[in-house]
Write an enzyme that holds these catalytic residues in place. Structure first.
Site, PDB file in Angstrom:
ATOM      1  N   PHE A 141      64.644  80.218  38.539  1.00 17.76           N
ATOM      2  CA  PHE A 141      65.125  80.263  39.925  1.00 17.76           C
ATOM      3  C   PHE A 141      66.625  80.053  39.924  1.00 17.76           C
ATOM      4  CE2 PHE A 141      66.529  78.780  44.002  1.00 17.76           C
ATOM      5  CZ  PHE A 141      65.950  79.705  44.849  1.00 17.76           C
ATOM      6  N   ASP A 226      72.455  76.682  34.319  1.00 21.10           N
ATOM      7  CA  ASP A 226      72.366  76.525  35.772  1.00 21.10           C
ATOM      8  C   ASP A 226      71.918  75.088  36.036  1.00 21.10           C
ATOM      9  OD1 ASP A 226      71.767  76.395  38.451  1.00 21.10           O
ATOM     10  OD2 ASP A 226      70.726  78.323  38.530  1.00 21.10           O
ATOM     11  N   LYS A 255      74.500  72.151  45.074  1.00 23.44           N
ATOM     12  CA  LYS A 255      73.681  71.102  45.682  1.00 23.44           C
ATOM     13  C   LYS A 255      74.405  69.754  45.787  1.00 23.44           C
ATOM     14  CE  LYS A 255      69.224  73.280  45.517  1.00 23.44           C
ATOM     15  NZ  LYS A 255      68.714  74.196  44.517  1.00 23.44           N
TER      16      LYS A 255
END
Ligand SMILES: *Cc1c(COP(=O)(O)O)cnc(C)c1O
Length: 397
Positions: A141, A226, A255
């Site tokens: 993802f 990531d 985030k």
């Protein structure tokens, strides 16, 4: 209708249904606790998918935002602003890299890393433009843009969005030999999450990241990590690659970088890699804006000053040992690193999540069978105890 029901009705009527939120409205929140419009209290055990590592409305981060709101919020990159350099300096120190490229969302930072790798492939490695290949993992993802869903293996994320972007090869996650076999003379990079979050908190076999690092170095390709979800102490280390003492060539960050207040993301790498951009080759109007930078600088200060990585490691161990004591035959696996924890069930997790929310614990299932627990890193032992009591009542009641 209650206030909560009225809000949900309007939201569902007017908004596209690209999400299916749980039937909770968060009207205000502080630290680990969230409150709905009818005054009901919840433990937030999801933390906006790890964007709220500092808890909701951390007073020092809110103060940093307020201070900057009184000065200037947005300049665009047409001009310099007074905080961007300090943001770079802080993030360089934290990552050990010499250059930063700021964006806003995680997906934009991933896109930036893909562009970086493709350009580096042409300008530094000497691959013919148009031939660059990037290797990614099954069940990855990395976000929602067209390029990113083109490398996804999730049919729900991909359906009817063609034509897809080419130049990606997919290999099995956790399998270093599969990576090595997939590399060709046109391969420029390998992109992976050090722990797959959305896939259900999938921790790769021990030694995988180290092997990946060795293969990438030996074969002359970039290792892009990531760390949008795993970064900034979530897993008990500043970055999850640190569990194997590994440094990727490129960190993709987002985030929690925004302290739970602003959308800010970034790519961090050495100037031999990020040096491939010249003026006009990439950018973002809001990228590097002074409001987000001020908030992020404060967040990074707190992370180091208060020892967040050690906090996440210690509290994660405490929480996971309690979860391992749960008696319910539907639980097939409990795994985690730091405060990124997955409880895998043999059946649909949604009914358990629903009951937990009714009991006052916010969580969400991922991939039907896994409940992810990722509370703010500031959660206290007492709060873990109280939330666990509610969780236990659902699983054992
Ligand atoms: C959330 C996430 C992204 C995307 O971030 P957005 O801010 O939602 O675009 C990318 N990679 C990983 C690993 C994520 O968890």
């Amino acid at each position: 209708m209650t206030k909560t029901q009225q809000i949900i009705e309007k939201t569902n009527r007017l908004g596209a249904h690209n999400y299916h939120p749980k039937e909770v409205v968060i009207e205000r929140a502080s630290g680990v606790m969230a409150y709905d419009p009818d005054g009901k209290e919840y433990f937030d055990m999801l933390s906006a998918y790890s964007a709220l590592n500092f808890g909701h409305c951390h007073p020092e981060i809110v103060q940093a935002a307020a201070d900057q709101l009184g000065k200037v919020t947005l300049t665009s990159r047409a001009f310099h602003n007074a905080v961007l350099g300090d943001f770079y300096e802080k993030l360089c120190a934290l990552t050990g890299k010499s250059m930063i490229l700021p964006m806003n969302t995680g997906a934009e930072a991933v896109e930036t890393a893909l562009k970086t790798a493709r350009r580096w492939g042409v300008d530094v490695k000497g691959v013919e433009d148009g031939k660059q290949e990037i290797i990614v993992c099954e069940n990855n993802f990395h976000g929602r843009t067209i390029a990113i869903i083109s490398m996804s293996t999730d049919p729900v994320a991909r359906r009817a969005y063609g034509p897809y972007v080419s130049g990606f090869k997919v290999v099995k996650y956790g399998d270093a030999a599969a990576l090595e076999d997939a590399i060709t003379e046109n391969t420029v990079a390998f992109l992976a999450e050090p722990i797959q979050g959305e896939a259900g908190v999938i921790i790769p076999p021990a030694g995988y990241l180290k092997k990946v690092r060795e293969i990438c170095t030996k074969r002359g390709i970039l290792f892009i990590a990531d760390e949008v979800q795993t970064g900034f102490a979530r897993t008990g280390k500043m970055f999850a690659c640190g569990h194997e003492g590994v440094e990727p060539d490129i960190y993709v960050l987002g985030k929690a970088l925004g302290g739970g207040v602003c959308a800010i993301s970034a790519v961090a790498a050495d100037s031999s890699i990020l040096g491939v951009f010249e003026p006009g080759s990439h950018g973002s109007t809001f990228g590097g804006n002074p409001l987000a930078c001020s908030v992020s600088i404060k967040a990074m200060e707190i992370l180091e000053r208060d020892g967040y990585p050690a906090m996440a490691a210690e509290k994660g161990e405490y929480f996971i040992s309690k979860l391992r004591g749960l008696k319910n035959p539907a639980i097939v696996d409990i795994r985690g690193r730091g405060l990124l924890i997955g409880v895998e069930l043999s059946c649909d997790a949604a009914p358990y999540v629903k009951k937990m929310i009714e009991a006052g614990v916010l969580a969400k299932e991922t991939h039907e069978c896994v409940i992810r627990f990722a509370p703010p890193i500031v959660i206290s032992h007492e709060q873990i105890d109280k939330a666990f009591e509610k969780i236990a009542a659902v699983f054992e009641g």
